[in-house]
Design a protein around this motif. Sequence first.
Motif, PDB file in Angstrom:
ATOM      1  N   ILE A 376       0.794  -1.207   0.110  1.00 11.98           N
ATOM      2  CA  ILE A 376       0.124  -0.071  -0.060  1.00 11.98           C
ATOM      3  C   ILE A 376       0.713   1.248  -0.044  1.00 11.98           C
ATOM      4  N   ARG A 377       1.847   1.311   0.809  1.00  7.81           N
ATOM      5  CA  ARG A 377       2.893   2.614   0.841  1.00  7.81           C
ATOM      6  C   ARG A 377       3.449   2.715  -0.330  1.00  7.81           C
ATOM      7  N   LEU A 378       3.806   1.904  -1.062  1.00  7.78           N
ATOM      8  CA  LEU A 378       4.765   1.821  -2.293  1.00  7.78           C
ATOM      9  C   LEU A 378       3.675   2.147  -3.310  1.00  7.78           C
ATOM     10  N   VAL A 379       2.535   1.627  -3.634  1.00  9.43           N
ATOM     11  CA  VAL A 379       1.493   2.010  -4.723  1.00  9.43           C
ATOM     12  C   VAL A 379       1.192   3.477  -4.153  1.00  9.43           C
ATOM     13  N   GLN A 380       0.879   4.098  -3.010  1.00  5.51           N
ATOM     14  CA  GLN A 380       0.618   5.499  -2.840  1.00  5.51           C
ATOM     15  C   GLN A 380       1.822   6.282  -3.099  1.00  5.51           C
ATOM     16  N   ASP A 381       2.968   5.930  -3.093  1.00  5.25           N
ATOM     17  CA  ASP A 381       4.101   6.768  -3.382  1.00  5.25           C
ATOM     18  C   ASP A 381       4.096   6.820  -4.974  1.00  5.25           C
ATOM     19  N   VAL A 382       3.846   5.658  -5.801  1.00  6.57           N
ATOM     20  CA  VAL A 382       3.759   5.817  -7.263  1.00  6.57           C
ATOM     21  C   VAL A 382       2.548   6.789  -7.698  1.00  6.57           C
ATOM     22  N   LEU A 383       1.434   6.534  -7.179  1.00  8.60           N
ATOM     23  CA  LEU A 383       0.281   7.121  -7.253  1.00  8.60           C
ATOM     24  C   LEU A 383       0.069   8.633  -7.031  1.00  8.60           C
ATOM     25  N   GLY A 384       0.797   9.023  -5.795  1.00  6.43           N
ATOM     26  CA  GLY A 384       0.609  10.357  -5.213  1.00  6.43           C
ATOM     27  C   GLY A 384      -0.290  10.562  -4.373  1.00  6.43           C
ATOM     28  N   ASP A 385      -0.337  11.515  -3.640  1.00 11.97           N
ATOM     29  CA  ASP A 385      -1.305  11.752  -2.318  1.00 11.97           C
ATOM     30  C   ASP A 385      -2.713  12.211  -2.925  1.00 11.97           C
ATOM     31  N   ARG A 386      -2.962  12.569  -4.226  1.00 10.79           N
ATOM     32  CA  ARG A 386      -4.111  12.714  -4.706  1.00 10.79           C
ATOM     33  C   ARG A 386      -4.876  11.754  -5.072  1.00 10.79           C
ATOM     34  N   ALA A 387      -4.495  10.374  -4.818  1.00 14.43           N
ATOM     35  CA  ALA A 387      -5.249   9.230  -5.298  1.00 14.43           C
ATOM     36  C   ALA A 387      -6.232   8.942  -4.429  1.00 14.43           C
ATOM     37  N   THR A 388      -7.147   8.447  -4.775  1.00 15.03           N
ATOM     38  CA  THR A 388      -8.592   7.741  -4.002  1.00 15.03           C
ATOM     39  C   THR A 388      -8.257   6.456  -3.763  1.00 15.03           C
ATOM     40  N   VAL A 389      -8.350   5.757  -2.792  1.00 14.53           N
ATOM     41  CA  VAL A 389      -8.392   4.290  -2.748  1.00 14.53           C
ATOM     42  C   VAL A 389      -9.719   3.897  -1.971  1.00 14.53           C
ATOM     43  N   VAL A 390     -10.288   2.699  -2.874  1.00 11.50           N
ATOM     44  CA  VAL A 390     -11.270   1.916  -2.618  1.00 11.50           C
ATOM     45  C   VAL A 390     -11.085   0.672  -2.102  1.00 11.50           C
ATOM     46  N   ALA A 391     -11.342   0.139  -0.709  1.00  8.59           N
ATOM     47  CA  ALA A 391     -10.882  -0.885  -0.150  1.00  8.59           C
ATOM     48  C   ALA A 391     -11.969  -1.911   0.226  1.00  8.59           C
ATOM     49  N   ASP A 392     -11.823  -3.013  -0.008  1.00  6.45           N
ATOM     50  CA  ASP A 392     -12.730  -4.200   0.372  1.00  6.45           C
ATOM     51  C   ASP A 392     -12.580  -4.435   1.911  1.00  6.45           C
ATOM     52  N   PRO A 393     -13.529  -5.099   2.635  1.00  8.40           N
ATOM     53  CA  PRO A 393     -13.314  -5.833   3.773  1.00  8.40           C
ATOM     54  C   PRO A 393     -12.299  -6.725   3.817  1.00  8.40           C
ATOM     55  N   GLY A 394     -12.108  -7.221   5.170  1.00  8.12           N
ATOM     56  CA  GLY A 394     -11.075  -8.130   5.031  1.00  8.12           C
ATOM     57  C   GLY A 394      -9.531  -7.668   5.132  1.00  8.12           C
ATOM     58  N   THR A 395      -8.692  -8.128   4.434  1.00  4.64           N
ATOM     59  CA  THR A 395      -7.329  -7.518   4.496  1.00  4.64           C
ATOM     60  C   THR A 395      -7.198  -6.189   4.224  1.00  4.64           C
ATOM     61  N   PRO A 396      -7.918  -5.810   3.274  1.00  2.00           N
ATOM     62  CA  PRO A 396      -7.613  -4.224   2.652  1.00  2.00           C
ATOM     63  C   PRO A 396      -7.906  -3.411   3.833  1.00  2.00           C
ATOM     64  N   THR A 397      -9.116  -3.529   4.263  1.00  2.00           N
ATOM     65  CA  THR A 397      -9.596  -2.240   5.099  1.00  2.00           C
ATOM     66  C   THR A 397      -8.813  -2.043   6.411  1.00  2.00           C
ATOM     67  N   PRO A 398      -8.218  -2.858   7.188  1.00  2.00           N
ATOM     68  CA  PRO A 398      -7.309  -2.544   8.449  1.00  2.00           C
ATOM     69  C   PRO A 398      -6.150  -2.257   7.768  1.00  2.00           C
ATOM     70  N   ASN A 399      -5.389  -2.452   6.762  1.00  2.00           N
ATOM     71  CA  ASN A 399      -4.379  -2.231   6.234  1.00  2.00           C
ATOM     72  C   ASN A 399      -4.283  -0.760   5.728  1.00  2.00           C
ATOM     73  N   VAL A 400      -5.400  -0.627   4.892  1.00  2.00           N
ATOM     74  CA  VAL A 400      -5.528   1.014   4.688  1.00  2.00           C
ATOM     75  C   VAL A 400      -5.853   1.780   5.855  1.00  2.00           C
ATOM     76  N   ALA A 401      -6.205   1.368   6.874  1.00  2.00           N
ATOM     77  CA  ALA A 401      -6.611   2.170   7.813  1.00  2.00           C
ATOM     78  C   ALA A 401      -5.314   2.727   8.651  1.00  2.00           C
ATOM     79  N   VAL A 402      -4.254   1.839   8.766  1.00  2.00           N
ATOM     80  CA  VAL A 402      -2.967   2.071   9.204  1.00  2.00           C
ATOM     81  C   VAL A 402      -1.795   2.478   8.228  1.00  2.00           C
ATOM     82  N   SER A 403      -2.002   2.381   7.134  1.00  2.00           N
ATOM     83  CA  SER A 403      -0.867   2.462   6.067  1.00  2.00           C
ATOM     84  C   SER A 403      -1.068   3.648   5.166  1.00  2.00           C
ATOM     85  N   TRP A 404      -2.289   4.004   5.044  1.00  2.00           N
ATOM     86  CA  TRP A 404      -2.501   4.842   3.842  1.00  2.00           C
ATOM     87  C   TRP A 404      -2.319   6.515   4.581  1.00  2.00           C
ATOM     88  N   ARG A 405      -1.374   7.458   3.807  1.00  2.00           N
ATOM     89  CA  ARG A 405      -1.389   8.605   4.412  1.00  2.00           C
ATOM     90  C   ARG A 405      -2.262   9.616   3.749  1.00  2.00           C
TER      91      ARG A 405
END
Length: 568
Positions: A376-405
């Motif tokens: 997640i951190r790597l992909v956000q670095d590439v996409l930039g801070d203007r990106a919008t992230v949509v996350a499914d339940p399960g593994t994606p949601t808690p990882n986005v909660a703690v890792s997305w800037r």
Amino acid sequence: MTGTFSGRGADLLVECLVRAGITRLFGVPGDTGVVFYDALHHRSGDIHHVLARDERHAAAMADGYARATNAVGTVEVSSGGGTTYVVGGLGEAYASAVPVLLITSDIHRGSRGTGALTEIDQEALFSAVTKWRTTVDDPRRIPEFVARALTEITSGRPAPAALILPEDVLDEPVTVPVEVFDQLAGASTLPRTRPPAHEADVDRAAELLARAASPAVLAGSGAHLSGAWANLRRLSDKAGIPVATTIHGKGVIADDSPWSIGTAGNNGGLDEVNAYLAEADVVLLVGTRANATDTNGYTSPSRDATIVAIDIERDLAGRNYPGSLVLAGDADQVLGQLADRIPEAPHRTASPRRAPHPSPATGPLPEGQLLPSEVIRLVQDVLGDRATVVADPGTPTPNVAVSWRTAEAGRDVIVPRGHGPMGYAIPAAIGVAFARPDRPVLALTADGSFAMACGELETVARYRLPIVFVQFTNHSLGWIKMLQHLYTGRRYFGVDPGTADAAAIAEASGLRGVRARSLAEVEEAVRKAVDGGEPVYLDVEVPHMIDHTPPVPAWTRALAGDGERPVY
């Protein structure tokens, strides 16, 4: 303006949508909606129809579009299977206060009660997933009911509403005065009104927060709906109040604020944040349900704390914390009232607990596996801070909660935590991509969710939407398997489906599919997609949550804290 509008009921319906500012709708055709589609064909320059592959997914597209635009998303389906399928998508919108207009066609009025093909009581069907619904039996009343539906959707707590139109009503000739369209101007935007809270209640709340030894804010999606970011920041800066968010509220305050402490709750919440909220003596709830998930089982904040609750609906404010001081009103308005009244607090100079990113699991990973947080951190670095992230339940949601800037306050993180429906991210990202064509869109899914929604990859390819998809593959229904691991003696049952080649399926749907087994391969694939302005689907293998023990991730510790299954 004087004059009349003449056409079929379907033509009048489309005219009403255009007059209300609705320029896009998502849907799937059916027998009873053919005339409506013909009317859309004639107005294709004014309103754009997005053909989905499934009605549930069409609702998720409208949901994502609504969250990204803060305006009404529109979904249309036909009677029978279309109506029963769309309910699954509307449940999330209803639970998460998302403004969605549902338009459905129905059987001919003369066929009611005959057991006609696709006959079903649609008003009864939609009663659990809409705040208002009606059947339009007179085409002359279409403008009135479109206006009423949009008023219901955008007033108070947003939620879906349904308009049901029999096929013969859609085909019936009708003439109305053009003045009926006046009630539709600007009807699809929100908030519709911005009521302030009572002055005496605001004064009392400001005094409680100012005198608190350890105050805190817990902000949810209501702050996004109200656009309350600036006044929330002003209040926290002026009074020195730490701000935590629910998973729906993530993004309401930027990370550069010294008072931003991170996400709370037991689905992505950090231990440090939950601990601070648990110790706070006065907590301001802003536009949040404050349910068991948001509050770590009503411990963060504690029910012993003094609670001040801001909500547009008085009956919903602080409902899970009896005795709360209720500030009923628009979140932005009320936060502005509080910021004007509360004194500066120079003795509070920095947030007492700024939550760090959780440490990766110790020990080497099997070859080819990657940590979701690092991806997640790597992909956000590439996409930039203007990106919008949509996350499914399960593994994606808690990882986005703690890792997305969060570089800038705004609704750039979209997760379905009303009902937590799997298969949400792929279609919802389509709605977001249409809403924000000038910004990168990242969809984080998992192999279980992929199996439920992969048909919409063809929709992505058909419209050439430059979405970056990342699938976290652990070859199981991981969240449920983790609960079985923790609470049922590791007796795993019904959580290990077979493996599908997601990259190959993406290729067959018209997207570039990549099986990325290193961070370098992830970066290369994402950069290539960005440079080419095209979609890409990455299949990334990740360790199962049960393989993280020890150590247990923070959100799992929150779930497992007392050895009992979490209460949702």
